[in-house]
Design an enzyme around this catalytic site. Structure first.
Site, PDB file in Angstrom:
ATOM      1  CB  SER A 145       8.694  -2.601 -14.453  1.00 45.12           C
ATOM      2  OG  SER A 145       9.057  -3.887 -14.946  1.00 45.12           O
ATOM      3  CE1 TYR A 158       4.553  -4.423 -11.813  1.00 44.10           C
ATOM      4  CE2 TYR A 158       5.642  -5.045 -13.883  1.00 44.10           C
ATOM      5  CZ  TYR A 158       5.760  -4.678 -12.397  1.00 44.10           C
ATOM      6  OH  TYR A 158       7.037  -4.403 -11.935  1.00 44.10           O
TER       7      TYR A 158
HETATM    8  N1  NAD Z   1      10.761  -8.353  -8.444  1.00 42.75           N
HETATM    9  C1  NAD Z   1      10.674  -8.048  -9.928  1.00 42.75           C
HETATM   10  O1  NAD Z   1      10.968  -8.837 -10.628  1.00 42.75           O
HETATM   11  C2  NAD Z   1      10.410  -6.669 -10.215  1.00 42.75           C
HETATM   12  C3  NAD Z   1      10.968  -6.517 -11.716  1.00 42.75           C
HETATM   13  C4  NAD Z   1      10.844  -5.056 -12.036  1.00 42.75           C
HETATM   14  C5  NAD Z   1      10.465  -3.957 -11.081  1.00 42.75           C
HETATM   15  N2  NAD Z   1       9.825  -4.112  -9.897  1.00 42.75           N
HETATM   16  C6  NAD Z   1       9.300  -3.319  -9.201  1.00 42.75           C
HETATM   17  O2  NAD Z   1      10.336  -3.096  -8.088  1.00 42.75           O
HETATM   18  C7  NAD Z   1       9.503  -2.713  -7.036  1.00 42.75           C
HETATM   19  C8  NAD Z   1       9.416  -3.253  -5.613  1.00 42.75           C
HETATM   20  O3  NAD Z   1       8.954  -4.730  -5.865  1.00 42.75           O
HETATM   21  P1  NAD Z   1       9.791  -5.985  -5.225  1.00 42.75           P
HETATM   22  O4  NAD Z   1      10.132  -6.702  -6.142  1.00 42.75           O
HETATM   23  O5  NAD Z   1      10.730  -5.692  -4.038  1.00 42.75           O
HETATM   24  O6  NAD Z   1       8.385  -6.680  -4.574  1.00 42.75           O
HETATM   25  P2  NAD Z   1       7.841  -7.000  -2.927  1.00 42.75           P
HETATM   26  O7  NAD Z   1       6.548  -7.654  -3.226  1.00 42.75           O
HETATM   27  O8  NAD Z   1       8.904  -7.815  -2.526  1.00 42.75           O
HETATM   28  O9  NAD Z   1       8.000  -5.370  -2.373  1.00 42.75           O
HETATM   29  C9  NAD Z   1       7.067  -4.649  -2.598  1.00 42.75           C
HETATM   30  C10 NAD Z   1       6.845  -3.748  -0.991  1.00 42.75           C
HETATM   31  O10 NAD Z   1       5.637  -2.762  -1.589  1.00 42.75           O
HETATM   32  C11 NAD Z   1       4.977  -2.574  -0.360  1.00 42.75           C
HETATM   33  N3  NAD Z   1       3.546  -2.212  -0.974  1.00 42.75           N
HETATM   34  C12 NAD Z   1       2.788  -2.807  -1.509  1.00 42.75           C
HETATM   35  N4  NAD Z   1       1.644  -2.065  -1.761  1.00 42.75           N
HETATM   36  C13 NAD Z   1       1.866  -0.936  -0.886  1.00 42.75           C
HETATM   37  C14 NAD Z   1       1.270   0.323  -0.854  1.00 42.75           C
HETATM   38  N5  NAD Z   1      -0.043   0.660  -1.148  1.00 42.75           N
HETATM   39  N6  NAD Z   1       1.641   1.112   0.239  1.00 42.75           N
HETATM   40  C15 NAD Z   1       2.981   0.929   0.543  1.00 42.75           C
HETATM   41  N7  NAD Z   1       3.762  -0.090   0.371  1.00 42.75           N
HETATM   42  C16 NAD Z   1       3.050  -0.851  -0.407  1.00 42.75           C
HETATM   43  C17 NAD Z   1       4.833  -4.060   0.069  1.00 42.75           C
HETATM   44  O11 NAD Z   1       4.150  -4.354   1.253  1.00 42.75           O
HETATM   45  C18 NAD Z   1       6.394  -4.536  -0.058  1.00 42.75           C
HETATM   46  O12 NAD Z   1       6.810  -4.243   1.003  1.00 42.75           O
HETATM   47  C19 NAD Z   1       7.907  -2.610  -7.238  1.00 42.75           C
HETATM   48  O13 NAD Z   1       7.668  -1.266  -8.011  1.00 42.75           O
HETATM   49  C20 NAD Z   1       7.978  -3.382  -8.504  1.00 42.75           C
HETATM   50  O14 NAD Z   1       6.942  -3.186  -9.535  1.00 42.75           O
HETATM   51  C21 NAD Z   1      10.033  -5.682  -9.552  1.00 42.75           C
END
Ligand code: NAD
Length: 272
Positions: A145, A158
């Site tokens: 991130s 985080y």
């Molecule tokens: N959405 C944002 O603004 C943002 C910004 C920067 C980084 N990210 C990163 O992007 C990545 C994806 O996040 P997203 O935004 O798509 O969120 P999201 O919540 O839509 O998806 C996250 C996914 O991870 C799965 N998950 C959670 N814990 C798990 C575990 N222990 N084992 C297996 N699967 C698990 C969930 O079921 C879900 O399908 C993450 O690493 C997040 O930190 C997101």
């Protein structure tokens, strides 16, 4: 896509950025395995793109070991492994050190963030790097991130664990690059997913509970496209929001000024 990438695993592939990555890789002709804690959502993505879904808890090393063994036995060598699953819970009681989560309740958010945001990347590398070195190479993509380069106001656990994820990706690239292991780390700002409180499939780019005040919000599809382009170019640091590069340079040039600016920004957010 990366040349010769036939088989890819995407953790957290059931929702958000992971799901968009599964769809994009499938369109590019890659055979995808959708791995998620939420089996039902993984199965729905797998049904859509005609591939396999596997339930995995990335916080559990034996689950990741079994995932790698099963995919390589049933499908063939994994060319690309995307450690995308991630969690964030928010500071409780306005305390950076709180054990409990503020946005989502959990008893020990530090442990959960450490396991999912950091150790899952270590477990994947532990299972895959020796196999990939034996066969002459492979690609690991770790989704961190912008909070891993700058900071996430309101979520210390985080911020800390995403910094660790960036550090681990750097170590992987430095230690194993000469052996043919390619590594990318992805550092977006706000993306329209459940992580910032936006419902799956809503197509909404507004609302949620924050994080999108800076530089706007990207769709999960836009981030997936950036990741695929970055991987095709063999770029280590993939920044879907290009402004992050300037912020990192400004932070490095004058850390005190950067902290001052972030405090001002936090005060502004608090008055909303
Ligand atoms: N959405 C944002 O603004 C943002 C910004 C920067 C980084 N990210 C990163 O992007 C990545 C994806 O996040 P997203 O935004 O798509 O969120 P999201 O919540 O839509 O998806 C996250 C996914 O991870 C799965 N998950 C959670 N814990 C798990 C575990 N222990 N084992 C297996 N699967 C698990 C969930 O079921 C879900 O399908 C993450 O690493 C997040 O930190 C997101």
């Amino acid at each position: 896509m990366i040349s010769g990438a036939n088989i890819a695993v995407v953790t957290g592939g059931g929702h958000g950025i992971g799901r968009a990555l599964c769809r994009r890789l499938h369109r590019d002709g890659v055979k995808v395995v959708v791995a998620d804690l939420d089996l039902r959502s993984a199965e729905s993505v797998a049904a859509e793109i005609g591939c396999t879904a596997i339930r995995v808890d990335v916080a559990d090393e034996s689950d990741i070991t079994a995932l790698v063994e099963r995919v390589e036995n049933e499908n063939g060598n994994i060319d690309l492994f995307i450690s995308n699953a991630g969690v964030g819970f928010g500071d409780a009681d306005d305390s950076a050190a709180s054990a409990r989560g503020g946005m989502h309740d959990i008893e020990d958010r530090w442990e959960a963030c450490w396991q999912v945001n950091v150790m899952a990347h270590v477990y994947a590398a532990r299972a895959l790097v020796p196999r990939m070195i034996n066969r002459g190479g492979g690609y690991l993509v770790n989704v961190a991130s912008a909070a891993g380069l700058l900071a996430q106001i309101g979520d210390a656990a985080y911020t800390v664990t995403k910094h660790a994820a960036v550090g681990f990706a750097e170590s992987l690239a430095i230690t194993h690059g000469d052996a043919g292991i390619r590594v990318s780390v992805v550092c977006p700002q706000a993306v329209a997913t459940r992580m910032i409180g936006i419902e799956d499939d809503s197509d909404s780019m507004e609302g949620g509970f924050g994080g999108n005040e800076v530089d706007g919000i990207l769709s999960a599809d836009e981030v997936a496209d950036c990741v695929v382009n970055g991987v095709a170019a063999g770029r280590f640091l993939i920044l879907p929001h290009p402004q992050v590069s300037d912020y990192v340079q400004r932070k490095a040039a004058d850390h005190d000024r950067w902290i001052g600016g972030m405090r001002k920004f936090r005060r502004r957010l608090a008055t909303r």
